[in-house]
Scaffold this motif. Structure first.
Motif, PDB file in Angstrom:
ATOM      1  N   ILE A  87       0.822   4.263  -2.687  1.00  0.00           N
ATOM      2  CA  ILE A  87       0.328   5.581  -2.280  1.00  0.00           C
ATOM      3  C   ILE A  87       1.374   6.667  -2.536  1.00  0.00           C
ATOM      4  O   ILE A  87       1.035   7.838  -2.678  1.00  0.00           O
ATOM      5  CB  ILE A  87      -0.159   5.570  -0.812  1.00  0.00           C
ATOM      6  N   ILE A 130       0.535   7.761  -6.730  1.00  0.00           N
ATOM      7  CA  ILE A 130      -0.853   7.496  -7.103  1.00  0.00           C
ATOM      8  C   ILE A 130      -1.065   7.499  -8.617  1.00  0.00           C
ATOM      9  O   ILE A 130      -1.787   6.636  -9.129  1.00  0.00           O
ATOM     10  CB  ILE A 130      -1.819   8.484  -6.399  1.00  0.00           C
ATOM     11  N   ILE A 153      -2.908  -0.524   3.321  1.00  0.00           N
ATOM     12  CA  ILE A 153      -2.198   0.002   4.491  1.00  0.00           C
ATOM     13  C   ILE A 153      -3.015  -0.240   5.752  1.00  0.00           C
ATOM     14  O   ILE A 153      -2.483  -0.693   6.778  1.00  0.00           O
ATOM     15  CB  ILE A 153      -1.884   1.505   4.312  1.00  0.00           C
ATOM     16  N   ALA A 154      -4.305   0.056   5.701  1.00  0.00           N
ATOM     17  CA  ALA A 154      -5.162  -0.109   6.884  1.00  0.00           C
ATOM     18  C   ALA A 154      -5.222  -1.567   7.322  1.00  0.00           C
ATOM     19  O   ALA A 154      -5.053  -1.879   8.508  1.00  0.00           O
ATOM     20  CB  ALA A 154      -6.568   0.418   6.589  1.00  0.00           C
ATOM     21  N   VAL A 192      -8.005   4.108  -3.900  1.00  0.00           N
ATOM     22  CA  VAL A 192      -8.545   3.503  -2.677  1.00  0.00           C
ATOM     23  C   VAL A 192      -7.754   2.264  -2.254  1.00  0.00           C
ATOM     24  O   VAL A 192      -7.526   2.052  -1.056  1.00  0.00           O
ATOM     25  CB  VAL A 192     -10.043   3.162  -2.878  1.00  0.00           C
ATOM     26  N   VAL A 250      -4.839   2.635   0.271  1.00  0.00           N
ATOM     27  CA  VAL A 250      -5.307   2.991   1.612  1.00  0.00           C
ATOM     28  C   VAL A 250      -5.851   1.749   2.321  1.00  0.00           C
ATOM     29  O   VAL A 250      -5.572   1.517   3.502  1.00  0.00           O
ATOM     30  CB  VAL A 250      -6.376   4.102   1.537  1.00  0.00           C
ATOM     31  N   GLY A 258       0.811  -1.216   0.000  1.00  0.00           N
ATOM     32  CA  GLY A 258       0.000   0.000   0.000  1.00  0.00           C
ATOM     33  C   GLY A 258       0.843   1.265   0.000  1.00  0.00           C
ATOM     34  O   GLY A 258       0.564   2.207  -0.748  1.00  0.00           O
TER      35      GLY A 258
END
Length: 185
Positions: A39, A42, A72-73, A66, A69, A35
């Motif tokens: 990011i 992009i 990563i989350a 998206v 993100v 991720g």
């Protein structure tokens, strides 16, 4: 560490949380890295998704923004040990989508970089789709392990006081009562 079921004894009971912890941490790092690498660029992430020629450009661009993100989350949640089973289910679904996307490139004869870990879209040679599918299949097996056996060591869930009463401690990782036939696997 999550308490093991009362009837689960022996070396497997001691080994399983250690293996799960290693898998959880490695997969957390892998998805976090994937991720972050996307990011940081992009525009390349958007073009990478577009290069699969599966979605209209607007949808591909949204996915390109998206997806990093989400990776990563989910990677961070795994590293912390929060919601390990549900996070692993989500990652498994993502991996199935990634495998299907790579397979579609291979079947349709489209030569492009997968963009799995960010990077340049400058061709670095012929893509090795079987190797990419094997890599993602291995990660799918790892996330499946965590779906089946989410109890790991050093998980924030334990630090937050996820306590089980004695009756709840007598269930296996899939929620079956300890004496249940399915739990005896």
């Amino acid at each position: 560490m999550h308490p093991e079921p009362a009837d689960d004894s022996g070396s497997w009971a001691r080994l399983r949380p250690a293996v799960g912890t290693a898998i959880r941490l490695v997969m957390g790092v892998v998805f976090g890295y994937a991720g972050i690498s996307k990011i940081l660029d992009i525009p390349v992430a958007k073009v990478s998704v577009e290069s699969y020629r599966i979605f209209p450009r607007e949808i591909a661009d949204t996915i390109g923004v998206v997806l990093p993100v989400v990776e990563i989350a989910l990677g961070l949640l795994l590293l912390l040990g929060v919601g390990t089973r549900i996070v692993s289910i989500m990652l498994s679904l993502l991996l199935i989508a990634f495998i299907a996307g790579i397979a579609s490139l291979w079947v349709r004869g489209i030569s492009t970089q997968c963009g799995c870990f960010g990077g340049s879209l400058i061709p670095t040679g012929r893509p090795d789709y079987p190797l990419e599918i094997a890599r993602d299949s291995g990660m799918l097996l790892a996330t499946a392990w965590l779906v089946l056996w989410p109890r790991t060591r050093f998980a924030v869930e334990d630090l937050l006081g996820r306590q089980q009463d004695p009756a709840a401690a007598r269930v296996d990782d899939l929620g079956a009562p300890a004496g249940d036939a399915l739990a005896a696997r």
